[in-house]
Design an enzyme around this catalytic site. Sequence first.
Site, PDB file in Angstrom:
ATOM      1  N   CYS A   1       0.809  -1.216   0.000  1.00  0.00           N
ATOM      2  CA  CYS A   1       0.000   0.000   0.000  1.00  0.00           C
ATOM      3  C   CYS A   1       0.841   1.265   0.000  1.00  0.00           C
ATOM      4  O   CYS A   1       0.295   2.367  -0.066  1.00  0.00           O
ATOM      5  CB  CYS A   1      -0.957  -0.009   1.191  1.00  0.00           C
ATOM      6  SG  CYS A   1      -2.029  -1.462   1.214  1.00  0.00           S
TER       7      CYS A   1
ATOM      8  N   HIS B   1      -2.316   8.206   6.027  1.00  0.00           N
ATOM      9  CA  HIS B   1      -2.614   6.903   5.430  1.00  0.00           C
ATOM     10  C   HIS B   1      -4.041   6.508   5.817  1.00  0.00           C
ATOM     11  O   HIS B   1      -4.812   6.084   4.957  1.00  0.00           O
ATOM     12  CB  HIS B   1      -1.609   5.870   5.920  1.00  0.00           C
ATOM     13  CG  HIS B   1      -1.721   4.544   5.261  1.00  0.00           C
ATOM     14  ND1 HIS B   1      -1.652   4.387   3.894  1.00  0.00           N
ATOM     15  CD2 HIS B   1      -1.890   3.290   5.776  1.00  0.00           C
ATOM     16  CE1 HIS B   1      -1.790   3.092   3.590  1.00  0.00           C
ATOM     17  NE2 HIS B   1      -1.932   2.419   4.705  1.00  0.00           N
TER      18      HIS B   1
ATOM     19  N   GLU C   1      -0.782   5.270  13.603  1.00  0.00           N
ATOM     20  CA  GLU C   1      -0.442   6.480  12.851  1.00  0.00           C
ATOM     21  C   GLU C   1      -0.748   7.733  13.659  1.00  0.00           C
ATOM     22  O   GLU C   1       0.059   8.679  13.679  1.00  0.00           O
ATOM     23  CB  GLU C   1      -1.196   6.515  11.522  1.00  0.00           C
ATOM     24  CG  GLU C   1      -0.795   7.717  10.669  1.00  0.00           C
ATOM     25  CD  GLU C   1      -1.436   7.736   9.287  1.00  0.00           C
ATOM     26  OE1 GLU C   1      -0.978   8.526   8.439  1.00  0.00           O
ATOM     27  OE2 GLU C   1      -2.402   6.970   9.062  1.00  0.00           O
TER      28      GLU C   1
ATOM     29  N   LYS D   1      -9.521   8.447   2.392  1.00  0.00           N
ATOM     30  CA  LYS D   1     -10.075   7.093   2.239  1.00  0.00           C
ATOM     31  C   LYS D   1     -11.494   6.968   2.774  1.00  0.00           C
ATOM     32  O   LYS D   1     -12.190   5.991   2.456  1.00  0.00           O
ATOM     33  CB  LYS D   1      -9.151   6.068   2.902  1.00  0.00           C
ATOM     34  CG  LYS D   1      -7.816   5.891   2.189  1.00  0.00           C
ATOM     35  CD  LYS D   1      -6.987   4.787   2.825  1.00  0.00           C
ATOM     36  CE  LYS D   1      -5.664   4.565   2.116  1.00  0.00           C
ATOM     37  NZ  LYS D   1      -4.654   5.590   2.449  1.00  0.00           N
TER      38      LYS D   1
ATOM     39  N   HIS E   1      -9.791   2.314   0.076  1.00  0.00           N
ATOM     40  CA  HIS E   1      -8.346   2.081   0.041  1.00  0.00           C
ATOM     41  C   HIS E   1      -7.970   1.404  -1.274  1.00  0.00           C
ATOM     42  O   HIS E   1      -8.259   0.220  -1.491  1.00  0.00           O
ATOM     43  CB  HIS E   1      -7.957   1.203   1.228  1.00  0.00           C
ATOM     44  CG  HIS E   1      -6.476   1.040   1.410  1.00  0.00           C
ATOM     45  ND1 HIS E   1      -5.543   1.671   0.614  1.00  0.00           N
ATOM     46  CD2 HIS E   1      -5.758   0.312   2.300  1.00  0.00           C
ATOM     47  CE1 HIS E   1      -4.340   1.346   1.010  1.00  0.00           C
ATOM     48  NE2 HIS E   1      -4.432   0.522   2.030  1.00  0.00           N
TER      49      HIS E   1
ATOM     50  N   PHE F   1       1.692  -3.506   3.926  1.00  0.00           N
ATOM     51  CA  PHE F   1       2.011  -4.840   4.410  1.00  0.00           C
ATOM     52  C   PHE F   1       3.497  -5.103   4.184  1.00  0.00           C
ATOM     53  O   PHE F   1       4.099  -4.634   3.218  1.00  0.00           O
ATOM     54  CB  PHE F   1       1.185  -5.892   3.670  1.00  0.00           C
ATOM     55  CG  PHE F   1      -0.269  -5.937   4.073  1.00  0.00           C
ATOM     56  CD1 PHE F   1      -0.732  -5.273   5.183  1.00  0.00           C
ATOM     57  CD2 PHE F   1      -1.174  -6.672   3.321  1.00  0.00           C
ATOM     58  CE1 PHE F   1      -2.075  -5.326   5.553  1.00  0.00           C
ATOM     59  CE2 PHE F   1      -2.520  -6.734   3.675  1.00  0.00           C
ATOM     60  CZ  PHE F   1      -2.967  -6.060   4.787  1.00  0.00           C
TER      61      PHE F   1
END
Length: 408
Positions: free
Chosen positions: A163, A303, A314, A332, A337, A396
């Site tokens: 991502c 993010h 975060e 998002k 996403h 990831f």
Amino acid sequence: MTEPFHAAVTGLGLVTPAGVGVEESWRTLLAGRPTASIDDSLKGMPVDISCRVPGFDADALLGRRTAWRLDRYVHLALVACREALADSGLDPREWDGARVGVVMGNALGGVGTFTSQHETLLADGAGRVSSMLIPMMGVNMVAGYLAIDCDALGPNLVTTTACASATTAIGTARDLLRSGRCDIVLSGGAEAALSRPIMAGFTRMGALSRRVDDPTAASRPFERDRDGFVAAEGAGVLVLERHEHAVARGARIRARVSGYGASADAHHATAPDPSGAGAEAAIRSALSDADLAPSDVDHVNAHGTSTPSGDAVEARVLARVFPELPAVTSVKGVTGHSLGAAGAIEAACAVLAISHGEVPPTANLADPDPELDIDVVRGAPRRLAVAAATSNSFGFGGQNAVLVLTAN
């Protein structure tokens, strides 16, 4: 310390669930209008919602002859790239292609093509599998096809950091400009992975929101009762140039990519490091690269995926790095996403926030998590002079990438 290198952003192209094109996407983002809905292609699955690009007709936009031999993720990228080039005022017929590079981010490649051709193999045998399978599904092919479309003969590659892929791509593109290898780099990301096997995998991981009875409320970054992300598709492309190259041709410079930082958590395949040490290192590295202090940052495009652990980590990192609480948003909540494309879409949104002096709200944020001590824009856009912004992406594998964007 060496002087920071500023890559000029002279063109933007977006194809997102918020709309086809920069103008339509930005309008939907400013309205804070979520795009998640029931996805008929996922009928019967435990999670049957997604964020798809509305009204996208590849045949009409690219021509049937071109569209039939490309996977959807390349369709999205080509349309975004053509818009970005038009926005930049560059004409590929007039440039020195050897000085033009392409760096795109992508996580999963042409999984739609692979899925359909696997079904053909099982039903009809190997002799019926398309000869175009490999060039349609390859992760690298998006950069190759963009180069073919506009005669870009310079370095050509795809970054794959889950991502964080598109953010890694933009950082890598800036490095090519700084090294002198290129004068222009087309960079961003694309993803179209809303296939049943991929969605089943995310569901089994527990990564997706289960609010299938209320899709528009499912993606809710930094909300108290967030429960996972909504998977999306999309593409974003930025035209980056050496600053002196852009000035010499009289280009409009929307903003600058002034810093890039990257790191690894080295913690877990899918879960973020609870300490946030890797994410913090990437942010601080990007700020150092831009020769900026945390207090110089007015806006953070987070993010913010809407997962319980990811948003919490975060937010804690942002509170540590930015004690003066810049305006934070996660787009998002609107777009879902889009995996390997997300960083490009969000970097483009940071550029738009700088150029328009307006930060879009985080959709579905009615009851912010009280444990997250950050200033998240919600309810309505916030008018704000943005001199510097960060755009954060975490993937990831514990792969972290952060950009610093500044006003020209």
